[in-house]
Design an enzyme around this catalytic site. Structure first.
Site, PDB file in Angstrom:
ATOM      1  N   TYR A 138       0.709  -1.185   0.042  1.00  0.00           N
ATOM      2  CA  TYR A 138      -0.025  -0.004   0.054  1.00  0.00           C
ATOM      3  C   TYR A 138       0.868   1.068   0.053  1.00  0.00           C
ATOM      4  CZ  TYR A 138      -3.394   3.544   1.469  1.00  0.00           C
ATOM      5  OH  TYR A 138      -4.234   4.629   1.792  1.00  0.00           O
ATOM      6  N   LYS A 161       1.136   4.417  -2.780  1.00  0.00           N
ATOM      7  CA  LYS A 161       0.925   5.726  -2.876  1.00  0.00           C
ATOM      8  C   LYS A 161       2.092   6.516  -3.040  1.00  0.00           C
ATOM      9  CE  LYS A 161      -3.274   5.596  -1.639  1.00  0.00           C
ATOM     10  NZ  LYS A 161      -4.360   6.204  -2.637  1.00  0.00           N
TER      11      LYS A 161
END
Length: 288
Positions: free
Chosen positions: A171, A175
């Protein structure tokens, strides 16, 4: 915020949560908002609710599965076939902390949905954004970032995290990739003299379904404190709406916005060599 009558926006993941609130607010300003998502029933409900409330603009739902590059291409073709302009693209859809999962194209789930599909979507719509923008009225791209990017690392030889998998690491990487992409693209747009800006927006901790994959104990702890520590979806959406419509953001690109303020992102995100390498690698992966 100034009225946006006649302007067209695409919001990915706009059927619920922060994406829905973003789409609703943009429609209330007069925009024609295309909600791009993979839940037709949710999409129909979202569109119905927005169109009942908003008299200035309108919303509609168009299907796209961001875990499929083929679906992204199909969505873009459908949009192009309508000969509409495009003034705002908000890459909002995302997922967080899902178990190790692979897409139909063989990509790690976070990397594909959060970053790679939005990379492809943006690039395939870039010429429309360029022709729709003009000096003093730029087209705007907003990438939904997260403070987790500060902990992100990019291994260009293992972007799919096959060597050592961590959902949190995956994750964070996705990002960070979005922020690197934001800065590289803005530099290219500025160098070409195009009336398009791109910014990364960090909405903070927002009480949405994004946290549904937290382990049980954390979920139990989250519920009583969410109202205190977490922002509402509408509060989180206000930052992306600001980036998409505020007069102060006209012609302003290459920023990392937190609370509507320009903020320093991670040191790694400013690595121009890494930005270039990730861009080239991403082009290879999606076939551009």
């Amino acid at each position: 915020l100034p009225k946006q009558k006649g302007r067209v926006a695409i919001v990915t993941g706009g059927t619920r949560g922060m994406g829905f609130e973003t789409a609703r607010h943009l429609a209330s300003l007069g925009m024609h908002v295309i909600i791009a998502g993979n839940e037709p029933e949710e999409g129909a409900a979202a569109v119905s609710r927005i169109n009942e409330e908003c008299y200035e603009g309108k919303a509609e739902f168009v299907f796209v599965d961001l875990t499929s590059l083929k679906s992204v291409r199909h969505f873009v073709q459908k949009f192009r076939d309508r000969s509409l302009p495009l003034h705002v693209l908000i890459n909002n859809a995302g997922t967080m902390l899902v178990p190790e999962t692979w897409t139909e194209d063989g990509f790690e789930f976070h990397f594909c949905l959060n970053y790679l599909s939005h990379f492809l979507l943006t690039n395939m719509l870039l010429d429309l954004l360029k022709t729709s923008g003009r000096e003093g009225r730029c087209s705007r791209i907003i990438n939904m970032a997260s403070a987790t990017h500060y902990a992100g690392e990019i291994n260009l030889e293992d972007l799919n995290k096959r060597v050592v998998y961590s959902s949190h690491g995956a994750y964070c990487q996705s990002k960070l990739a979005l922020v690197l992409f934001t800065y590289y693209l803005q530099e290219q747009l500025a160098a070409g003299g195009f009336s398009v800006t791109v910014n990364a927006v960090d909405p903070g901790m927002v009480d949405t379904a994004l946290y549904d994959n937290l382990w049980t104990l954390a979920q139990m702890m989250k519920k009583p404190v969410a109202g205190i520590l977490f922002r509402t979806p509408a509060e989180g959406a206000s930052i992306s709406v600001y980036a998409a419509a505020a007069s102060e953001m006209e012609g302003v690109g290459g920023c990392y916005l937190y609370n509507g303020q320009k903020t320093q992102s991670s040191d790694l995100s400013y690595d121009s060599e890494l930005q270039t390498k990730l861009w080239k690698k991403s082009c290879e992966l999606v076939g551009l």
